[in-house]
Design a protein around this motif. Sequence first.
Motif, PDB file in Angstrom:
ATOM      1  N   PRO A 605       0.750  -1.112   0.007  1.00 61.58           N
ATOM      2  CA  PRO A 605      -0.070   0.028  -0.174  1.00 61.58           C
ATOM      3  C   PRO A 605       0.841   1.391   0.027  1.00 61.58           C
ATOM      4  O   PRO A 605       2.040   1.314   0.660  1.00 61.58           O
ATOM      5  N   GLU A 606       0.265   2.303  -0.726  1.00 57.89           N
ATOM      6  CA  GLU A 606       0.825   3.539  -0.755  1.00 57.89           C
ATOM      7  C   GLU A 606       0.147   4.681  -0.262  1.00 57.89           C
ATOM      8  O   GLU A 606      -1.208   4.489  -0.300  1.00 57.89           O
ATOM      9  N   VAL A 607       0.394   5.861   0.313  1.00 51.16           N
ATOM     10  CA  VAL A 607      -0.487   6.869   0.493  1.00 51.16           C
ATOM     11  C   VAL A 607       0.025   8.149   0.060  1.00 51.16           C
ATOM     12  O   VAL A 607       1.256   8.301  -0.464  1.00 51.16           O
ATOM     13  N   SER A 608      -1.205   8.989  -0.559  1.00 46.87           N
ATOM     14  CA  SER A 608      -0.573  10.239  -1.290  1.00 46.87           C
ATOM     15  C   SER A 608       0.192  11.106  -0.396  1.00 46.87           C
ATOM     16  O   SER A 608       0.627  12.291  -0.641  1.00 46.87           O
ATOM     17  N   ALA A 609      -0.324  11.388   1.139  1.00 48.78           N
ATOM     18  CA  ALA A 609       0.362  12.004   1.992  1.00 48.78           C
ATOM     19  C   ALA A 609       0.676  11.268   3.216  1.00 48.78           C
ATOM     20  O   ALA A 609      -0.182  10.577   3.761  1.00 48.78           O
ATOM     21  N   SER A 610       1.708  11.177   3.957  1.00 46.88           N
ATOM     22  CA  SER A 610       2.034  10.723   5.076  1.00 46.88           C
ATOM     23  C   SER A 610       1.965  11.406   6.276  1.00 46.88           C
ATOM     24  O   SER A 610       1.980  11.030   7.619  1.00 46.88           O
ATOM     25  N   VAL A 611       1.991  12.630   6.097  1.00 48.57           N
ATOM     26  CA  VAL A 611       1.691  13.626   6.962  1.00 48.57           C
ATOM     27  C   VAL A 611       0.632  14.537   6.627  1.00 48.57           C
ATOM     28  O   VAL A 611       0.799  15.087   5.481  1.00 48.57           O
ATOM     29  N   PHE A 612      -0.448  15.030   7.601  1.00 49.92           N
ATOM     30  CA  PHE A 612      -1.383  15.820   7.001  1.00 49.92           C
ATOM     31  C   PHE A 612      -1.969  16.949   8.565  1.00 49.92           C
ATOM     32  O   PHE A 612      -1.538  16.415   9.388  1.00 49.92           O
ATOM     33  N   PRO A 613      -2.514  17.805   8.091  1.00 45.86           N
ATOM     34  CA  PRO A 613      -2.695  18.813   9.396  1.00 45.86           C
ATOM     35  C   PRO A 613      -4.000  18.356  10.104  1.00 45.86           C
ATOM     36  O   PRO A 613      -4.952  17.646   9.468  1.00 45.86           O
ATOM     37  N   ALA A 614      -3.716  18.328  11.332  1.00 46.41           N
ATOM     38  CA  ALA A 614      -4.745  17.947  12.395  1.00 46.41           C
ATOM     39  C   ALA A 614      -5.881  18.635  12.150  1.00 46.41           C
ATOM     40  O   ALA A 614      -6.976  18.050  12.374  1.00 46.41           O
ATOM     41  N   GLU A 615      -5.913  19.943  11.994  1.00 43.35           N
ATOM     42  CA  GLU A 615      -7.096  20.739  11.861  1.00 43.35           C
ATOM     43  C   GLU A 615      -7.482  21.414  10.506  1.00 43.35           C
ATOM     44  O   GLU A 615      -6.626  21.300   9.504  1.00 43.35           O
ATOM     45  N   GLY A 616      -8.805  21.317  10.394  1.00 50.44           N
ATOM     46  CA  GLY A 616      -9.232  21.759   9.035  1.00 50.44           C
ATOM     47  C   GLY A 616     -10.669  21.152   8.850  1.00 50.44           C
ATOM     48  O   GLY A 616     -11.297  20.592   9.732  1.00 50.44           O
ATOM     49  N   ASP A 647      -5.198   4.036  15.982  1.00 53.14           N
ATOM     50  CA  ASP A 647      -4.598   5.331  16.543  1.00 53.14           C
ATOM     51  C   ASP A 647      -3.597   5.101  17.510  1.00 53.14           C
ATOM     52  O   ASP A 647      -3.742   4.340  18.644  1.00 53.14           O
ATOM     53  N   VAL A 648      -2.215   4.912  17.400  1.00 56.48           N
ATOM     54  CA  VAL A 648      -1.201   4.465  18.121  1.00 56.48           C
ATOM     55  C   VAL A 648      -1.188   4.908  19.371  1.00 56.48           C
ATOM     56  O   VAL A 648      -1.136   4.064  20.435  1.00 56.48           O
ATOM     57  N   VAL A 649      -1.357   6.241  19.713  1.00 55.00           N
ATOM     58  CA  VAL A 649      -1.229   6.880  21.252  1.00 55.00           C
ATOM     59  C   VAL A 649      -2.388   7.694  21.193  1.00 55.00           C
ATOM     60  O   VAL A 649      -2.050   8.831  20.213  1.00 55.00           O
ATOM     61  N   ALA A 650      -3.538   7.636  22.100  1.00 50.98           N
ATOM     62  CA  ALA A 650      -4.345   8.698  22.221  1.00 50.98           C
ATOM     63  C   ALA A 650      -4.568   9.267  23.509  1.00 50.98           C
ATOM     64  O   ALA A 650      -4.312   8.532  24.399  1.00 50.98           O
ATOM     65  N   SER A 651      -5.499  10.247  23.787  1.00 51.94           N
ATOM     66  CA  SER A 651      -5.760  10.663  25.078  1.00 51.94           C
ATOM     67  C   SER A 651      -6.994  10.068  25.633  1.00 51.94           C
ATOM     68  O   SER A 651      -6.917   9.880  27.138  1.00 51.94           O
ATOM     69  N   VAL A 652      -7.778   9.141  25.005  1.00 49.78           N
ATOM     70  CA  VAL A 652      -8.455   8.097  25.603  1.00 49.78           C
ATOM     71  C   VAL A 652      -8.323   6.946  24.826  1.00 49.78           C
ATOM     72  O   VAL A 652      -7.733   6.701  23.801  1.00 49.78           O
ATOM     73  N   THR A 653      -8.759   5.688  25.514  1.00 48.85           N
ATOM     74  CA  THR A 653      -8.468   4.318  24.869  1.00 48.85           C
ATOM     75  C   THR A 653      -9.199   4.228  23.547  1.00 48.85           C
ATOM     76  O   THR A 653     -10.440   4.677  23.504  1.00 48.85           O
ATOM     77  N   ALA A 697       0.759   9.760  15.782  1.00 45.78           N
ATOM     78  CA  ALA A 697       1.103   8.576  14.763  1.00 45.78           C
ATOM     79  C   ALA A 697      -0.339   7.909  14.594  1.00 45.78           C
ATOM     80  O   ALA A 697      -1.090   7.497  15.553  1.00 45.78           O
ATOM     81  N   PHE A 698      -0.563   7.465  13.332  1.00 46.54           N
ATOM     82  CA  PHE A 698      -1.517   6.501  13.199  1.00 46.54           C
ATOM     83  C   PHE A 698      -1.184   5.365  11.985  1.00 46.54           C
ATOM     84  O   PHE A 698       0.040   5.576  11.488  1.00 46.54           O
ATOM     85  N   GLU A 699      -1.720   4.350  12.125  1.00 43.29           N
ATOM     86  CA  GLU A 699      -1.530   3.178  11.216  1.00 43.29           C
ATOM     87  C   GLU A 699      -2.667   2.830  10.294  1.00 43.29           C
ATOM     88  O   GLU A 699      -3.836   2.881  10.828  1.00 43.29           O
ATOM     89  N   ILE A 712       0.782   0.785   7.036  1.00 42.81           N
ATOM     90  CA  ILE A 712       1.496   1.837   6.656  1.00 42.81           C
ATOM     91  C   ILE A 712       1.237   3.030   7.416  1.00 42.81           C
ATOM     92  O   ILE A 712       0.095   3.142   7.833  1.00 42.81           O
ATOM     93  N   ALA A 713       2.145   3.725   7.796  1.00 42.88           N
ATOM     94  CA  ALA A 713       2.053   4.947   8.781  1.00 42.88           C
ATOM     95  C   ALA A 713       1.745   6.242   8.072  1.00 42.88           C
ATOM     96  O   ALA A 713       2.150   6.763   7.126  1.00 42.88           O
ATOM     97  N   VAL A 714       0.840   6.807   8.951  1.00 42.95           N
ATOM     98  CA  VAL A 714       0.482   8.361   8.615  1.00 42.95           C
ATOM     99  C   VAL A 714       0.793   9.180   9.928  1.00 42.95           C
ATOM    100  O   VAL A 714       0.860   8.491  10.895  1.00 42.95           O
ATOM    101  N   GLU A 715       0.737  10.418   9.833  1.00 43.99           N
ATOM    102  CA  GLU A 715       1.022  11.326  11.050  1.00 43.99           C
ATOM    103  C   GLU A 715       0.150  12.516  10.868  1.00 43.99           C
ATOM    104  O   GLU A 715       0.099  13.244   9.826  1.00 43.99           O
ATOM    105  N   ALA A 716      -0.607  13.023  11.785  1.00 37.39           N
ATOM    106  CA  ALA A 716      -1.445  14.224  11.944  1.00 37.39           C
ATOM    107  C   ALA A 716      -0.471  15.212  12.723  1.00 37.39           C
ATOM    108  O   ALA A 716       0.109  14.873  13.916  1.00 37.39           O
ATOM    109  N   ARG A 717      -0.302  16.402  12.324  1.00 40.45           N
ATOM    110  CA  ARG A 717       0.511  17.422  12.988  1.00 40.45           C
ATOM    111  C   ARG A 717      -0.387  18.876  12.908  1.00 40.45           C
ATOM    112  O   ARG A 717      -1.303  18.955  12.152  1.00 40.45           O
TER     113      ARG A 717
END
Length: 717
Positions: A605-616, A647-653, A697-699, A712-717
């Motif tokens: 698998p491939e992704v068009s963007a591995s990093v994306f803005p968290a807000e929007g 969701d690899v690490v989140a504020s709630v389970t 980080a997300f998978e 495949i890994a992606v990340e919100a920033r």
Amino acid sequence: MSARIDDLLSRMTWAEKIGQLSIVFRPDPDDAAALVRKGLGSTFWPPSADATNALQRVAVEQTRLGIPLLVGLDVIHGQRTIAPIPLSQAAAFDPELVRALAHLAATEARSGGVTWTFSPMADVSRDPRWGRVSEGFGEDPWLTSLLVAAMVRGYQGDDLSAPDAIAATAKHFVGYGAGEGGRDYNGADLSERALRAVHLPPFEAAVRAGVASVMAAFTSVSGIPMHAHRHLLTEVLKQEWGFDGVIVGDAEGVANLVPHGVAEDLADAVRQAYAAGLDVEMGGSPLSLDAAEIAPGRLDPARVDDAVRRVLATKEALGLFENPYVDPTAEITTPDAASRTLVRAAAARGSVLLHNDGSLPLAAPRRLLLTGPYATSTDHLGAWVQYFGARAGSVADELRDRRPDLDILVEEGVDFLSPTDAGIAAAVRAAREVAVAVVLVGEPSALSGEAASRSDLRLPGRQEELIRAVAATGTPTVVVLVTGRPLVVAGWIDEVAAAVVVWHGGTEAPAAIVDLLLGDAEPSGRLPMSFPRSVGQIPIPYAHENTGRPASTGGTLTAEHHDVGLHGPGNVQDKYSSKYLDLPLGPQFSFGHGSGYARFSHGAPEVSASVFPAEGPDDETVTTVSIEVTNLADRRGDEVVQVYLRDVVASVTQPVRRLVGFARRTLDAGESATVSIALPREVFALWAEGWRVESGAFELHVGSTLATTQAIAVEAR
């Protein structure tokens, strides 16, 4: 609101307003006409175009204001042409198919004068003991949301006044699928997070799709019966989401507030329900009360006016003021060739191949056995079918008609529920004389649907014994499982060559089953609900939350360990973890499981963007997953590519996985194609006192089933 509605409301008496806020079950024609003359605003279908016109004529021509009726009916998966049950439709992972089936049902129903259906069921159902799982789209909130919106669009189209449109109802708001113990009408103790993350999203999707009405659930949520739950009915549904349609009660749901123990009597129940936000009571309770009990001093006039406006607006949207009647000569009373073709294809498309050693499709054996109750039974329609729905035939008759060259032995073996095994011996003798044995087993329709909860999810009667006895002959044995819910199949699944779940497939189910057996169609569905290994596992959804002690090995406590007691079983490895001592990990077959006759390979698998803005914006596509899929078989087939999120690490389970995308593709033999799935920002969001995408980080797990995904890994920033 239109000038017409303002004018009508200004001229209506209090009694006429109350009449618009009730729907009455099927009274005889004289009683119905009398109720309409008194101002009744809605009724159930009479049932024919002529009878509907007669009752509409009373409303329009024999009442002071001439307000037409809303005519309701439980059109759940077909009017005349019966489609597969909604759970089967969900298994197709095909929103367009769901839309097309709903449009077919709407077309047939509206031709007879029906204008309002109490469907789709938007409940997320994670307990297969509950019989009404047959009526919904399974255990996943995201899949359910997509299919609920598709069904709403199918029923309502772009114009409710069109001759092929009816008003849809999203039900049962909310939490009905979470009833304790899988028992119908039972309560659910749900946190705000469980409501927001699991149970409310499909209803919000229905509202976004423009659903005309929403039905309150029989259940109580955290101690408050839904028919009196002002927070959810008014503050969330009407105010927060801006729902401007009708909230209708379920059958006698308002009266049920008395045995719930929150209302002193029926009058108190009616007052509480309307104050909470209900607009239409189902059953006619307000009409049975003394006028003083529901006088303007007892009910808020502004609340009543709001409810009446909603009802009148629905009638106006349906075009009933201009055209209250239907042409009786155009009423559709029987399926046509096109409708039969559609539901037949749908029945095959939603069938799920549990496993297959190559015995399916049948390789043209000269002699075969059909056994089990569904070899000759015509009970394929499923729950929630009106008596006038087109009946199904039998698999035996269909196969004989299609393949007169085959030598087909038919032995019932056992019936659905009888404790006797008198026919098993005959089935075993026949199995020894054929090249392949097809065992058609399952639940009759009466064991699913409303008021059909079960504590034991094994096949009823002696059907399991029949399967094991036939398989023990050594003849390749294929099981066709006809059911309205996931069943426990652990007692026989490993003993058979192949097994396919065909659900209750509707009018054309026998033809679709024969299509599958002969290879004329692919069983290309995926499970919309997990199949448990044992009733004791339930609930066992795939999207369970992380635990602090996840198990890595399953339990192995067996008879050989009984002499050492529970303190010293042989499975001490990984003992102090979240599992059962006596079961392997996970369900027998997980959500999303299934395959067809064709085999597929997946590239990386491939992704068009591995990093994306968290807000929007929530609906903005933030990345697209692409994967190359190749059909390795010598036949055409369908692949369903699924995308799950971790969701690899989140504020709630968070769930260990949750579905966020899928795509169905049909590929010819040897064909390759790149499948791309766009992921909007909202699928990365979690609920924690509000929806938000958290940075981190997300998978993404991509594949044809949960067991075969690639990460495949992606990340919100």
